[in-house]
Structures are given as structure tokens and as C-alpha cells.
Design a protein around this motif. Sequence first.
Motif, PDB file in Angstrom:
ATOM      1  N   SER A  14       0.820  -1.213   0.000  1.00  0.00           N
ATOM      2  CA  SER A  14       0.000   0.000   0.000  1.00  0.00           C
ATOM      3  C   SER A  14       0.858   1.269   0.000  1.00  0.00           C
ATOM      4  O   SER A  14       2.030   1.255   0.386  1.00  0.00           O
ATOM      5  CB  SER A  14      -0.908   0.016   1.230  1.00  0.00           C
ATOM      6  OG  SER A  14      -0.142   0.175   2.409  1.00  0.00           O
ATOM      7  N   VAL A  15       0.217   2.353  -0.440  1.00  0.00           N
ATOM      8  CA  VAL A  15       0.909   3.647  -0.446  1.00  0.00           C
ATOM      9  C   VAL A  15       1.318   4.043   0.972  1.00  0.00           C
ATOM     10  O   VAL A  15       2.413   4.577   1.190  1.00  0.00           O
ATOM     11  CB  VAL A  15       0.000   4.736  -1.061  1.00  0.00           C
ATOM     12  CG1 VAL A  15       0.613   6.123  -0.859  1.00  0.00           C
ATOM     13  CG2 VAL A  15      -0.231   4.468  -2.543  1.00  0.00           C
ATOM     14  N   SER A  16       0.459   3.758   1.948  1.00  0.00           N
ATOM     15  CA  SER A  16       0.775   4.124   3.331  1.00  0.00           C
ATOM     16  C   SER A  16       1.993   3.356   3.845  1.00  0.00           C
ATOM     17  O   SER A  16       2.830   3.909   4.563  1.00  0.00           O
ATOM     18  CB  SER A  16      -0.425   3.865   4.242  1.00  0.00           C
ATOM     19  OG  SER A  16      -0.779   2.495   4.247  1.00  0.00           O
ATOM     20  N   THR A  17       2.096   2.073   3.447  1.00  0.00           N
ATOM     21  CA  THR A  17       3.258   1.282   3.866  1.00  0.00           C
ATOM     22  C   THR A  17       4.537   1.814   3.227  1.00  0.00           C
ATOM     23  O   THR A  17       5.586   1.913   3.870  1.00  0.00           O
ATOM     24  CB  THR A  17       3.070  -0.199   3.488  1.00  0.00           C
ATOM     25  OG1 THR A  17       1.875  -0.700   4.100  1.00  0.00           O
ATOM     26  CG2 THR A  17       4.255  -1.034   3.964  1.00  0.00           C
ATOM     27  N   ILE A  22       9.632   5.229   3.508  1.00  0.00           N
ATOM     28  CA  ILE A  22      10.307   6.458   3.057  1.00  0.00           C
ATOM     29  C   ILE A  22      10.612   7.382   4.223  1.00  0.00           C
ATOM     30  O   ILE A  22      11.701   7.945   4.319  1.00  0.00           O
ATOM     31  CB  ILE A  22       9.439   7.190   2.012  1.00  0.00           C
ATOM     32  CG1 ILE A  22       9.363   6.376   0.719  1.00  0.00           C
ATOM     33  CG2 ILE A  22       9.986   8.590   1.737  1.00  0.00           C
ATOM     34  CD1 ILE A  22       8.374   6.926  -0.287  1.00  0.00           C
ATOM     35  N   ASN A  23       9.659   7.505   5.145  1.00  0.00           N
ATOM     36  CA  ASN A  23       9.814   8.443   6.263  1.00  0.00           C
ATOM     37  C   ASN A  23      10.337   7.780   7.525  1.00  0.00           C
ATOM     38  O   ASN A  23      10.423   8.430   8.569  1.00  0.00           O
ATOM     39  CB  ASN A  23       8.470   9.125   6.555  1.00  0.00           C
ATOM     40  CG  ASN A  23       7.999   9.976   5.394  1.00  0.00           C
ATOM     41  OD1 ASN A  23       8.723  10.868   4.950  1.00  0.00           O
ATOM     42  ND2 ASN A  23       6.808   9.694   4.888  1.00  0.00           N
ATOM     43  N   ARG A  33       9.970  -4.128   3.816  1.00  0.00           N
ATOM     44  CA  ARG A  33      10.895  -3.002   3.604  1.00  0.00           C
ATOM     45  C   ARG A  33      11.824  -3.298   2.433  1.00  0.00           C
ATOM     46  O   ARG A  33      12.083  -2.429   1.588  1.00  0.00           O
ATOM     47  CB  ARG A  33      11.705  -2.744   4.879  1.00  0.00           C
ATOM     48  CG  ARG A  33      12.656  -1.542   4.769  1.00  0.00           C
ATOM     49  CD  ARG A  33      13.403  -1.341   6.096  1.00  0.00           C
ATOM     50  NE  ARG A  33      12.476  -1.031   7.175  1.00  0.00           N
ATOM     51  CZ  ARG A  33      12.028   0.175   7.439  1.00  0.00           C
ATOM     52  NH1 ARG A  33      12.408   1.205   6.681  1.00  0.00           N
ATOM     53  NH2 ARG A  33      11.197   0.380   8.435  1.00  0.00           N
ATOM     54  N   ALA A  34      12.307  -4.536   2.369  1.00  0.00           N
ATOM     55  CA  ALA A  34      13.216  -4.924   1.289  1.00  0.00           C
ATOM     56  C   ALA A  34      12.506  -4.833  -0.067  1.00  0.00           C
ATOM     57  O   ALA A  34      13.095  -4.378  -1.058  1.00  0.00           O
ATOM     58  CB  ALA A  34      13.730  -6.338   1.535  1.00  0.00           C
ATOM     59  N   ARG A  52       8.315  15.264   2.000  1.00  0.00           N
ATOM     60  CA  ARG A  52       8.664  14.489   3.185  1.00  0.00           C
ATOM     61  C   ARG A  52       8.726  15.384   4.417  1.00  0.00           C
ATOM     62  O   ARG A  52       8.327  14.989   5.514  1.00  0.00           O
ATOM     63  CB  ARG A  52      10.007  13.798   2.968  1.00  0.00           C
ATOM     64  CG  ARG A  52      10.402  12.893   4.138  1.00  0.00           C
ATOM     65  CD  ARG A  52      11.520  11.934   3.777  1.00  0.00           C
ATOM     66  NE  ARG A  52      12.681  12.625   3.268  1.00  0.00           N
ATOM     67  CZ  ARG A  52      13.776  11.995   2.838  1.00  0.00           C
ATOM     68  NH1 ARG A  52      13.814  10.672   2.833  1.00  0.00           N
ATOM     69  NH2 ARG A  52      14.802  12.671   2.385  1.00  0.00           N
ATOM     70  N   ALA A  53       9.216  16.588   4.245  1.00  0.00           N
ATOM     71  CA  ALA A  53       9.286  17.524   5.365  1.00  0.00           C
ATOM     72  C   ALA A  53       7.890  17.845   5.875  1.00  0.00           C
ATOM     73  O   ALA A  53       7.670  17.952   7.078  1.00  0.00           O
ATOM     74  CB  ALA A  53      10.009  18.803   4.933  1.00  0.00           C
ATOM     75  N   LEU A  54       6.951  18.010   4.939  1.00  0.00           N
ATOM     76  CA  LEU A  54       5.573  18.303   5.331  1.00  0.00           C
ATOM     77  C   LEU A  54       4.961  17.147   6.104  1.00  0.00           C
ATOM     78  O   LEU A  54       4.183  17.342   7.032  1.00  0.00           O
ATOM     79  CB  LEU A  54       4.738  18.616   4.086  1.00  0.00           C
ATOM     80  CG  LEU A  54       5.046  19.949   3.392  1.00  0.00           C
ATOM     81  CD1 LEU A  54       4.283  20.030   2.072  1.00  0.00           C
ATOM     82  CD2 LEU A  54       4.711  21.120   4.291  1.00  0.00           C
TER      83      LEU A  54
END
Length: 320
Positions: A14-17, A22-23, A33-34, A52-54
Motif C-alpha cells: 500500500s501507499v501508506s506502507t 520512506i519516512n 521493507r526490502a 517528506r518535510a511536510l
Amino acid sequence: MSNIRDVAKLSRHSVSTVSHVINNRGYVSKDTRADILEAMKQLDYHPNDVARALSTGKTNTVGVVLPYIDIPYFQKLVSAITKVAFKEEYQVTLLPSDYDAKSEIKYLEMLKHHAFDGLIFTSRAISFEKILEYEQYGPITCCENTFDYPITCAYTDRETSFVDVFKVLKVLNFDHIGVTTSRNEQDSPSTKLTKTAYKKVFGQKIDSQHLFVDAQDYSDGIDAVKYLVKEDPQLKVIFTNSDQVAAGVLRQLETMKLNIPVIGQENLDYSHLLDFSTIDHKLTEIGEYAFWSIFEKEIVKKMIPSEFILRGTLKKLHEQ
């Protein structure tokens, strides 16, 4: 150009995963993760730093306010801050101010709008009261003593080091002492401390004929000698506000064929090469601690002792 949805599609997660990976936030299994990291590699995907900062509330950037970029004092401080920041994968944004209060306030406003994770003042024109107005928006550190103000700082005890210099000169029976400063007493805490130390040791103020103000660089050191010798032909020693100024002072003394001891500040290469006494204000240690203090949860005040280093003529006289 690939985006986070492309990474999610290729990795079959998923995008959330993918966002968690990433963060570096939340739990993600080792295998998942791999998968995501491999998909990012195949797609040559690089996270958007602004986005990413946001999402994380962090910029991994520290702002450093400095009045001048080309003065060795500030170069040494910035070098120390930058080196330790680089090791911690932080970026440093240099914010020149030229001691302009409006510019310094603009940088505080940038902190308020989350342009940096913290702000370091190497020197300042604005008051501590003004800085306090912005502490709620992020960590702020000053590379000077903030005294009773609840502002984090890393600094050295300049007054004590100045007293040490003047005490040595007094023991060696020096009078007719010339002094250079970078700014006037109203604008510069260092100048004020120099004058205070002089009065403590000699029991009187420095008179105007023995004080040259606005000495910033090598050429100012040349001008300082011309002024001080003209005002007092019996000048015996010159205490400067930086090694760079001291180098200019020595050059002009040589031109005028005058053998007058010189004392600098900051223990830069000039003092080693030209063999004159100096004060090491430990700028490297101050810069390093200033960076680390950004991550302290409480107000901290770190005092790092200075060191008066005797070299050349003064060292020989002191050893006799």
C-alpha cells in the motif's frame, strides 16, 4: 518521473506502507521493507524532500545566521557546525545578515514557517527579547552567553580571557597599550567586555587615542597601526580583536620598522605562521555544541573555557 504510487504498485504494497518506509515511521517488516526499497531502486525513485518535510515535520536543515561570510572567525564557527551536521545527514543553510536587524527577523520568520529544524545565531544585531518571541516555533541557539535569558547558548568566557591578557601585560610592565575592536561598545558585547577587562586590571578606561574601532580584516589592521602610532608615538603593545587584524597590524609595523608585540584572537593559522600570541576562544567546540544543542529538549547553556596562548616576543619576556 516515478511517484510513490508507482513504488506501491511495483512492490505490491500500500501507499501508506511505502510512506512508512520512506519516512522511517511506524513498523514495517524486514521483507516488506526490502520489497519497497528494491522497487524504489528499479524505478530510480527519490522522495521529494519538501513533501517528506511536510509529512514528518522535519526538514533536516539548520539555519546559521552570520553577519559576514568572509571573516575567519565566522568561517571557523560555520566549518565546525557544517562538519558535525554533515555527519548527521543534516544540511546547513547560511543566512548572511550584515548585522541588519530586519534580515535577522526575516530568518526568525522562516523558522516560524518551518524552513529549518533550528536556528543558530553566530552573532546578532537584534535583542535577546526579540529572539525569545520566536522560541515557540523551534530551537534557537546563540554562540554567546545569553545570561539570564532562557535561550540556549554555547559560548566562552571572553571577559576572563581578556583579563588574563591584560594581567600578563601589567606583569610585564607594559603601558601605552593599543586595542582594536570590531564594533562599538553599544553594538558589540565583546567590545564591552574588552573595555571592562581593561578597567578591572588597570583601574581606568581605555582612552580614545588607544582604541581603534571597526577593525574587521587585514587592511583594517594596517589602518589601525597608522592611527594608534599617530595618536601615541610611545605605543608599546597592540591587542587586536582577531588574528586576521593582527596580521595586518604586524605587516604595517614591519613597514614602519617598529618592533611592537601584537596579540590576536581565535588561534588561526596567522598566529602560527607569524608567531604572535593569541586567545583561543575554542570556536570549533562552540560550533559543534551549538549544532547538538538544537536537539536538546531543555534550555542549556554550555561555557567552554578560552586559552591565552603566549608566542613570540611576549612568550620570551614572560619566561625571563
